[in-house]
Write a protein that holds these residues in place. Structure first.
Motif, mmCIF file in Angstrom:
data_model
loop_
_atom_site.group_PDB
_atom_site.id
_atom_site.type_symbol
_atom_site.label_atom_id
_atom_site.label_comp_id
_atom_site.label_asym_id
_atom_site.label_seq_id
_atom_site.Cartn_x
_atom_site.Cartn_y
_atom_site.Cartn_z
ATOM 1 N N THR A 39 0.824 -1.208 0.000
ATOM 2 C CA THR A 39 0.000 0.000 0.000
ATOM 3 C C THR A 39 0.854 1.252 0.000
ATOM 4 O OG1 THR A 39 -1.709 -1.212 1.231
ATOM 5 C CG2 THR A 39 -1.887 1.184 1.181
ATOM 6 N N VAL A 40 1.900 1.251 0.826
ATOM 7 C CA VAL A 40 2.804 2.400 0.868
ATOM 8 C C VAL A 40 3.489 2.577 -0.479
ATOM 9 C CG1 VAL A 40 4.904 3.334 1.918
ATOM 10 C CG2 VAL A 40 3.182 2.215 3.353
ATOM 11 N N ALA A 41 3.996 1.497 -1.044
ATOM 12 C CA ALA A 41 4.736 1.564 -2.304
ATOM 13 C C ALA A 41 3.846 2.003 -3.463
ATOM 14 C CB ALA A 41 5.358 0.200 -2.615
ATOM 15 N N ASP A 42 2.556 1.659 -3.391
ATOM 16 C CA ASP A 42 1.633 1.973 -4.485
ATOM 17 C C ASP A 42 0.952 3.321 -4.331
ATOM 18 O OD1 ASP A 42 2.261 -0.465 -5.596
ATOM 19 O OD2 ASP A 42 0.489 -1.503 -4.799
ATOM 20 N N GLY A 43 1.336 4.079 -3.305
ATOM 21 C CA GLY A 43 0.767 5.412 -3.122
ATOM 22 C C GLY A 43 -0.510 5.452 -2.317
ATOM 23 N N GLY A 44 -0.878 4.337 -1.687
ATOM 24 C CA GLY A 44 -2.090 4.308 -0.881
ATOM 25 C C GLY A 44 -1.866 4.901 0.490
ATOM 26 N N ARG A 45 -2.974 5.044 1.205
ATOM 27 C CA ARG A 45 -2.928 5.578 2.566
ATOM 28 C C ARG A 45 -3.295 4.494 3.567
ATOM 29 N NH1 ARG A 45 -5.840 10.168 0.834
ATOM 30 N NH2 ARG A 45 -7.662 8.810 0.662
ATOM 31 N N LEU A 46 -2.826 4.628 4.796
ATOM 32 C CA LEU A 46 -3.028 3.634 5.843
ATOM 33 C C LEU A 46 -3.921 4.195 6.938
ATOM 34 C CD1 LEU A 46 0.715 2.540 6.271
ATOM 35 C CD2 LEU A 46 -0.999 1.504 4.758
ATOM 36 N N PHE A 47 -4.884 3.396 7.376
ATOM 37 C CA PHE A 47 -5.790 3.808 8.440
ATOM 38 C C PHE A 47 -5.965 2.659 9.428
ATOM 39 C CE2 PHE A 47 -6.811 6.332 4.775
ATOM 40 C CZ PHE A 47 -7.083 7.596 5.277
ATOM 41 N N ALA A 48 -6.239 3.021 10.687
ATOM 42 C CA ALA A 48 -6.505 2.024 11.719
ATOM 43 C C ALA A 48 -7.733 2.447 12.510
ATOM 44 C CB ALA A 48 -5.309 1.864 12.649
ATOM 45 N N PHE A 49 -8.548 1.457 12.856
ATOM 46 C CA PHE A 49 -9.757 1.731 13.642
ATOM 47 C C PHE A 49 -9.948 0.657 14.699
ATOM 48 C CE2 PHE A 49 -14.170 0.497 14.457
ATOM 49 C CZ PHE A 49 -14.621 1.647 15.080
ATOM 50 N N GLY A 50 -10.355 1.099 15.870
ATOM 51 C CA GLY A 50 -10.754 0.185 16.924
ATOM 52 C C GLY A 50 -11.749 0.894 17.818
ATOM 53 N N ALA A 51 -12.682 0.159 18.382
ATOM 54 C CA ALA A 51 -13.684 0.740 19.274
ATOM 55 C C ALA A 51 -13.386 0.346 20.711
ATOM 56 C CB ALA A 51 -15.084 0.273 18.883
ATOM 57 N N GLY A 52 -13.680 1.251 21.637
ATOM 58 C CA GLY A 52 -13.447 0.959 23.047
ATOM 59 C C GLY A 52 -11.980 0.696 23.326
ATOM 60 N N VAL A 116 -6.937 -1.102 8.845
ATOM 61 C CA VAL A 116 -6.781 -2.111 9.893
ATOM 62 C C VAL A 116 -7.938 -1.933 10.864
ATOM 63 C CG1 VAL A 116 -5.330 -2.991 11.757
ATOM 64 C CG2 VAL A 116 -4.267 -2.079 9.677
ATOM 65 N N ILE A 117 -8.739 -2.965 11.036
ATOM 66 C CA ILE A 117 -9.878 -2.914 11.951
ATOM 67 C C ILE A 117 -9.613 -3.856 13.118
ATOM 68 C CG2 ILE A 117 -12.350 -3.280 12.238
ATOM 69 C CD1 ILE A 117 -12.697 -2.780 9.268
ATOM 70 N N ILE A 118 -9.645 -3.306 14.315
ATOM 71 C CA ILE A 118 -9.350 -4.086 15.511
ATOM 72 C C ILE A 118 -10.627 -4.250 16.325
ATOM 73 C CG2 ILE A 118 -7.910 -4.237 17.570
ATOM 74 C CD1 ILE A 118 -6.234 -1.914 16.011
ATOM 75 N N SER A 119 -11.023 -5.469 16.548
ATOM 76 C CA SER A 119 -12.190 -5.761 17.384
ATOM 77 C C SER A 119 -11.978 -7.121 18.018
ATOM 78 C CB SER A 119 -13.474 -5.760 16.550
ATOM 79 O OG SER A 119 -14.583 -6.184 17.330
ATOM 80 N N LEU A 120 -11.869 -7.145 19.317
ATOM 81 C CA LEU A 120 -11.569 -8.399 20.001
ATOM 82 C C LEU A 120 -12.608 -9.465 19.677
ATOM 83 C CD1 LEU A 120 -9.931 -10.088 21.971
ATOM 84 C CD2 LEU A 120 -11.302 -9.120 23.832
ATOM 85 N N ILE A 142 -7.388 -5.416 6.883
ATOM 86 C CA ILE A 142 -6.746 -6.354 7.795
ATOM 87 C C ILE A 142 -7.565 -6.348 9.073
ATOM 88 C CG2 ILE A 142 -4.699 -6.850 9.198
ATOM 89 C CD1 ILE A 142 -3.017 -5.491 7.040
ATOM 90 N N GLY A 143 -8.073 -7.492 9.465
ATOM 91 C CA GLY A 143 -8.851 -7.603 10.695
ATOM 92 C C GLY A 143 -8.013 -8.200 11.804
#
Length: 251
Positions: A39-52, A116-120, A142-143
């Protein structure tokens, strides 16, 4: 040697989980790191999300020394962190259908980006819909979740599915259902959660893999340095200027 104290038992439990994740999840960690690097090499952006409390691991990879400068936090008001009052509101919002769509519609996420989605548990409507809708936009997902929840609990999403069912790569934290490592006869409830320790380590392993992959490709990883060492601010200013169109936490 195992420690008989409760503190020692917790360390033993956390270390045991870390070893399991390292040994049993090596292929997935490698694949996730390569996807971040792609993603970095192809010019994309990186995001991360998690609740609580899952947001702690997301925040741990955003704007920090030794981390990739391109990792941005995808925020959902009232859900990221435990500073919302009452704290139980955040848990309730995770179960609201349609919230993920509203968030993504107003976010900078676009095709070619990585989330990146983080959820236990991976069972609530918000992370499930977040993954489903992000992939529909052409975003790779990525989960990070405990797959055990999918066999021991029921989904709270109308589809009956879990986060793990809507990801390009699943990183299994292997945290037992209930997220409590210790029990004691005199204490009715299990205690001492280890999910934050394990999940943050898991994601840092992915970021380390990504940095190494970029270097192997001849691309300087866009890493941040500590602002508390000489030259750190100048280094970070250069990186942020170079990648300013892919960094959103400065705006």
């Amino acid at each position: 040697m195992s420690d008989s104290t409760l503190a020692g038992q917790f360390f033993d439990a956390a270390i045991g989980l870390l070893r399991r994740v390292r040994d049993e999840g090596a292929a997935e960690i490698e694949a996730a790191g390569e996807l971040v690097a792609d993603t970095v090499a192809d010019g994309g952006r990186l995001f991360a999300f998690g609740a609580g409390h899952s947001s702690l691991a997301a925040q741990d990879v955003v704007y920090r020394a030794g981390g990739l400068a391109l990792m941005n936090l995808l925020t959902v008001p009232g859900v990221v962190g435990v500073d919302v009052m009452p704290a139980t509101l955040g848990s309730a919002l995770e179960r609201v259908d349609g919230l993920a769509s509203a968030v993504l519609d107003s976010s900078p996420l676009r095709s070619g980006d990585l989330l990146v989605i983080i959820s236990l548990s991976g069972r609530n409507a918000l992370p499930v819909e977040m993954a489903m809708n992000a992939r529909a936009l052409g975003v790779r997902v990525i989960g990070v979740t405990s797959v055990a929840y999918a066999t021991e609990t029921k989904s709270r999403h109308t589809s009956g599915t879990f986060l793990k069912d809507h990801c390009d790569i699943v990183l299994d934290s292997r945290i037992p259902v209930g997220d409590a490592e210790l029990t004691l006869d005199r204490i009715e409830a299990p205690f001492a959660p280890a999910s934050t320790v394990v999940t943050t380590a898991l994601l840092q392993a992915v970021m380390a893999t990504a940095a190494g992959s970029l270097a192997q490709r001849g691309i300087e990883p866009p890493l941040l340095r500590s602002g508390n060492v000489d030259g750190g601010h100048d280094w970070n200013s250069r990186v942020m200027t170079q990648y300013g169109d892919r960094i959103f936490y400065r705006r």
